[in-house]
Design a protein around this motif. Structure first.
Motif, PDB file in Angstrom:
ATOM      1  N   LEU A  15      56.608  46.631  26.656  1.00 33.50           N
ATOM      2  CA  LEU A  15      56.533  45.678  27.764  1.00 33.50           C
ATOM      3  C   LEU A  15      57.274  44.374  27.468  1.00 33.50           C
ATOM      4  O   LEU A  15      57.426  43.538  28.355  1.00 33.50           O
ATOM      5  CB  LEU A  15      55.064  45.372  28.102  1.00 33.50           C
ATOM      6  CG  LEU A  15      54.251  46.555  28.610  1.00 33.50           C
ATOM      7  CD1 LEU A  15      52.804  46.144  28.827  1.00 33.50           C
ATOM      8  CD2 LEU A  15      54.856  47.132  29.876  1.00 33.50           C
ATOM      9  N   LEU A  16      57.727  44.199  26.245  1.00 34.91           N
ATOM     10  CA  LEU A  16      58.509  43.004  25.918  1.00 34.91           C
ATOM     11  C   LEU A  16      59.868  43.084  26.604  1.00 34.91           C
ATOM     12  O   LEU A  16      60.394  44.182  26.830  1.00 34.91           O
ATOM     13  CB  LEU A  16      58.687  42.877  24.410  1.00 34.91           C
ATOM     14  CG  LEU A  16      57.416  42.570  23.621  1.00 34.91           C
ATOM     15  CD1 LEU A  16      57.700  42.635  22.127  1.00 34.91           C
ATOM     16  CD2 LEU A  16      56.857  41.219  24.006  1.00 34.91           C
ATOM     17  N   PRO A  17      60.460  41.939  26.925  1.00 28.21           N
ATOM     18  CA  PRO A  17      61.753  41.958  27.615  1.00 28.21           C
ATOM     19  C   PRO A  17      62.821  42.757  26.870  1.00 28.21           C
ATOM     20  O   PRO A  17      63.642  43.421  27.478  1.00 28.21           O
ATOM     21  CB  PRO A  17      62.151  40.483  27.704  1.00 28.21           C
ATOM     22  CG  PRO A  17      60.880  39.738  27.580  1.00 28.21           C
ATOM     23  CD  PRO A  17      59.967  40.585  26.729  1.00 28.21           C
ATOM     24  N   GLN A  18      62.789  42.706  25.535  1.00 31.27           N
ATOM     25  CA  GLN A  18      63.792  43.431  24.761  1.00 31.27           C
ATOM     26  C   GLN A  18      63.652  44.939  24.952  1.00 31.27           C
ATOM     27  O   GLN A  18      64.592  45.687  24.727  1.00 31.27           O
ATOM     28  CB  GLN A  18      63.660  43.106  23.250  1.00 31.27           C
ATOM     29  CG  GLN A  18      63.777  41.663  22.921  1.00 31.27           C
ATOM     30  CD  GLN A  18      62.439  40.933  22.912  1.00 31.27           C
ATOM     31  OE1 GLN A  18      61.605  41.138  23.772  1.00 31.27           O
ATOM     32  NE2 GLN A  18      62.260  40.045  21.955  1.00 31.27           N
TER      33      GLN A  18
ATOM     34  N   CYS B 298      67.715  38.518  28.389  1.00 30.41           N
ATOM     35  CA  CYS B 298      67.962  39.966  28.365  1.00 30.41           C
ATOM     36  C   CYS B 298      68.549  40.468  29.678  1.00 30.41           C
ATOM     37  O   CYS B 298      68.728  41.671  29.865  1.00 30.41           O
ATOM     38  CB  CYS B 298      66.661  40.713  28.064  1.00 30.41           C
ATOM     39  SG  CYS B 298      66.078  40.496  26.377  1.00 30.41           S
ATOM     40  N   GLY B 299      68.848  39.556  30.601  1.00 28.60           N
ATOM     41  CA  GLY B 299      69.469  39.932  31.866  1.00 28.60           C
ATOM     42  C   GLY B 299      68.494  40.461  32.905  1.00 28.60           C
ATOM     43  O   GLY B 299      68.909  41.100  33.865  1.00 28.60           O
ATOM     44  N   LEU B 300      67.211  40.193  32.717  1.00 27.84           N
ATOM     45  CA  LEU B 300      66.206  40.666  33.662  1.00 27.84           C
ATOM     46  C   LEU B 300      65.858  39.578  34.668  1.00 27.84           C
ATOM     47  O   LEU B 300      65.926  38.391  34.355  1.00 27.84           O
ATOM     48  CB  LEU B 300      64.931  41.080  32.910  1.00 27.84           C
ATOM     49  CG  LEU B 300      65.087  42.187  31.870  1.00 27.84           C
ATOM     50  CD1 LEU B 300      63.814  42.327  31.056  1.00 27.84           C
ATOM     51  CD2 LEU B 300      65.435  43.505  32.541  1.00 27.84           C
TER      52      LEU B 300
ATOM     53  N   LEU C 222      58.144  34.424  27.551  1.00 22.99           N
ATOM     54  CA  LEU C 222      58.494  35.711  28.156  1.00 22.99           C
ATOM     55  C   LEU C 222      59.545  35.542  29.248  1.00 22.99           C
ATOM     56  O   LEU C 222      60.486  36.324  29.345  1.00 22.99           O
ATOM     57  CB  LEU C 222      57.256  36.388  28.739  1.00 22.99           C
ATOM     58  CG  LEU C 222      56.354  37.111  27.760  1.00 22.99           C
ATOM     59  CD1 LEU C 222      55.110  37.626  28.473  1.00 22.99           C
ATOM     60  CD2 LEU C 222      57.088  38.252  27.088  1.00 22.99           C
ATOM     61  N   ILE C 223      59.384  34.518  30.063  1.00 19.46           N
ATOM     62  CA  ILE C 223      60.335  34.273  31.154  1.00 19.46           C
ATOM     63  C   ILE C 223      61.730  34.014  30.601  1.00 19.46           C
ATOM     64  O   ILE C 223      62.715  34.593  31.067  1.00 19.46           O
ATOM     65  CB  ILE C 223      59.866  33.103  32.040  1.00 19.46           C
ATOM     66  CG1 ILE C 223      58.635  33.525  32.849  1.00 19.46           C
ATOM     67  CG2 ILE C 223      60.985  32.614  32.952  1.00 19.46           C
ATOM     68  CD1 ILE C 223      57.938  32.377  33.561  1.00 19.46           C
ATOM     69  N   GLU C 224      61.839  33.161  29.606  1.00 24.36           N
ATOM     70  CA  GLU C 224      63.157  32.823  29.066  1.00 24.36           C
ATOM     71  C   GLU C 224      63.781  33.998  28.321  1.00 24.36           C
ATOM     72  O   GLU C 224      64.988  34.206  28.396  1.00 24.36           O
ATOM     73  CB  GLU C 224      63.073  31.580  28.171  1.00 24.36           C
ATOM     74  CG  GLU C 224      62.788  30.310  28.942  1.00 24.36           C
ATOM     75  CD  GLU C 224      63.758  30.071  30.089  1.00 24.36           C
ATOM     76  OE1 GLU C 224      64.974  30.287  29.934  1.00 24.36           O
ATOM     77  OE2 GLU C 224      63.292  29.654  31.168  1.00 24.36           O
TER      78      GLU C 224
ATOM     79  N   MET D 182      63.030  46.401  27.746  1.00 19.28           N
ATOM     80  CA  MET D 182      63.450  46.772  29.089  1.00 19.28           C
ATOM     81  C   MET D 182      64.916  46.390  29.254  1.00 19.28           C
ATOM     82  O   MET D 182      65.421  45.527  28.574  1.00 19.28           O
ATOM     83  CB  MET D 182      62.639  46.023  30.140  1.00 19.28           C
ATOM     84  CG  MET D 182      61.168  46.318  30.098  1.00 19.28           C
ATOM     85  SD  MET D 182      60.366  45.460  31.460  1.00 19.28           S
ATOM     86  CE  MET D 182      58.681  45.880  31.162  1.00 19.28           C
ATOM     87  N   SER D 183      65.584  47.038  30.176  1.00 24.98           N
ATOM     88  CA  SER D 183      66.945  46.635  30.475  1.00 24.98           C
ATOM     89  C   SER D 183      67.104  46.618  31.978  1.00 24.98           C
ATOM     90  O   SER D 183      66.262  47.131  32.714  1.00 24.98           O
ATOM     91  CB  SER D 183      67.954  47.599  29.855  1.00 24.98           C
ATOM     92  OG  SER D 183      67.923  48.838  30.545  1.00 24.98           O
ATOM     93  N   LYS D 184      68.193  46.040  32.429  1.00 24.85           N
ATOM     94  CA  LYS D 184      68.445  45.989  33.874  1.00 24.85           C
ATOM     95  C   LYS D 184      68.523  47.400  34.465  1.00 24.85           C
ATOM     96  O   LYS D 184      68.083  47.644  35.565  1.00 24.85           O
ATOM     97  CB  LYS D 184      69.742  45.238  34.175  1.00 24.85           C
ATOM     98  CG  LYS D 184      69.641  43.753  33.908  1.00 24.85           C
ATOM     99  CD  LYS D 184      70.874  43.035  34.375  1.00 24.85           C
ATOM    100  CE  LYS D 184      71.986  43.199  33.367  1.00 24.85           C
ATOM    101  NZ  LYS D 184      73.150  42.372  33.625  1.00 24.85           N
ATOM    102  N   ASN D 185      69.058  48.334  33.698  1.00 25.24           N
ATOM    103  CA  ASN D 185      69.258  49.686  34.198  1.00 25.24           C
ATOM    104  C   ASN D 185      68.058  50.594  33.954  1.00 25.24           C
ATOM    105  O   ASN D 185      67.903  51.601  34.610  1.00 25.24           O
ATOM    106  CB  ASN D 185      70.485  50.314  33.542  1.00 25.24           C
ATOM    107  CG  ASN D 185      71.733  49.503  33.830  1.00 25.24           C
ATOM    108  OD1 ASN D 185      71.841  48.884  34.876  1.00 25.24           O
ATOM    109  ND2 ASN D 185      72.648  49.483  32.895  1.00 25.24           N
ATOM    110  N   ASN D 186      67.239  50.259  32.952  1.00 28.46           N
ATOM    111  CA  ASN D 186      66.153  51.131  32.570  1.00 28.46           C
ATOM    112  C   ASN D 186      64.853  50.349  32.412  1.00 28.46           C
ATOM    113  O   ASN D 186      64.397  50.151  31.307  1.00 28.46           O
ATOM    114  CB  ASN D 186      66.505  51.868  31.269  1.00 28.46           C
ATOM    115  CG  ASN D 186      65.469  52.909  30.917  1.00 28.46           C
ATOM    116  OD1 ASN D 186      64.760  53.388  31.789  1.00 28.46           O
ATOM    117  ND2 ASN D 186      65.396  53.256  29.640  1.00 28.46           N
TER     118      ASN D 186
END
Length: 164
Positions: free
Chosen positions: A153-156, A126-128, A119-121, A158-162
């Motif tokens: 809840l997966l990194p994909q 994904c730029g988080l 999850l961390i990687e 989520m985005s930096k903006n949203n």
């Protein structure tokens, strides 16, 4: 062979430095990289005939030829990289501490550690910010009621903006 590979990496470096978009990278690869790859393939095809197959070089040539179609895929997508250096660099901190984690306590603990590291990687890719991402996940996880809730809840998701 090394000179040809060096030329490939110089072209990739130029593309990164020029901040080319994926379409431009694809076009560059078609025009400039494909001829180099064709030369590499011709050299491999010629050397496989004159190199003892059980020698180290013979096995390396056979392996390269056996993987050729997979290698060539990177020419078709400007988002792909010619190697897996990004993945290798991402897992290096975990590989370095591998001996420390041999004592995860149990197979279940090792699986949990692997899931968190993944999850961390992925969050980084994904730029988080991994800390902020995990904080959100741990805050929202108790409220997840369905598979779709978990997917968000997966990194994909989520985005930096949203953020989720």
């Amino acid at each position: 062979m090394l000179d040809l590979i060096s030329k490939l990496y110089k072209l990739e470096k130029q593309a990164r430095e020029q901040k080319l978009d994926p379409e431009a990278v694809h076009a560059m690869r078609q025009e400039r990289v494909r001829p180099i790859m064709d030369k590499i393939k011709a050299l491999l095809d010629a050397r496989v005939k004159t190199t003892p197959p059980k020698s180290l070089l013979g096995r390396a040539i056979s392996y390269a030829l056996g993987q050729w179609e997979r290698v060539m895929v990177y020419l078709e997508d400007g988002c792909l990289q010619p190697d897996n250096n990004a993945a290798e660099n991402a897992i290096r901190p975990f590989a370095v501490g591998r001996k420390n984690r041999l004592f995860s306590g149990s197979p279940r603990g090792a699986k949990a550690s692997a899931a968190i590291y993944s999850l961390i990687e992925i969050a980084k890719a994904c730029g988080l910010n991994p800390f902020e991402y995990l904080l959100q996940v741990f805050e929202q996880l108790p409220h997840a009621r369905s598979g779709d809730d978990l997917k968000t809840l997966l990194p994909q998701g989520m985005s930096k903006n949203n953020p989720a």
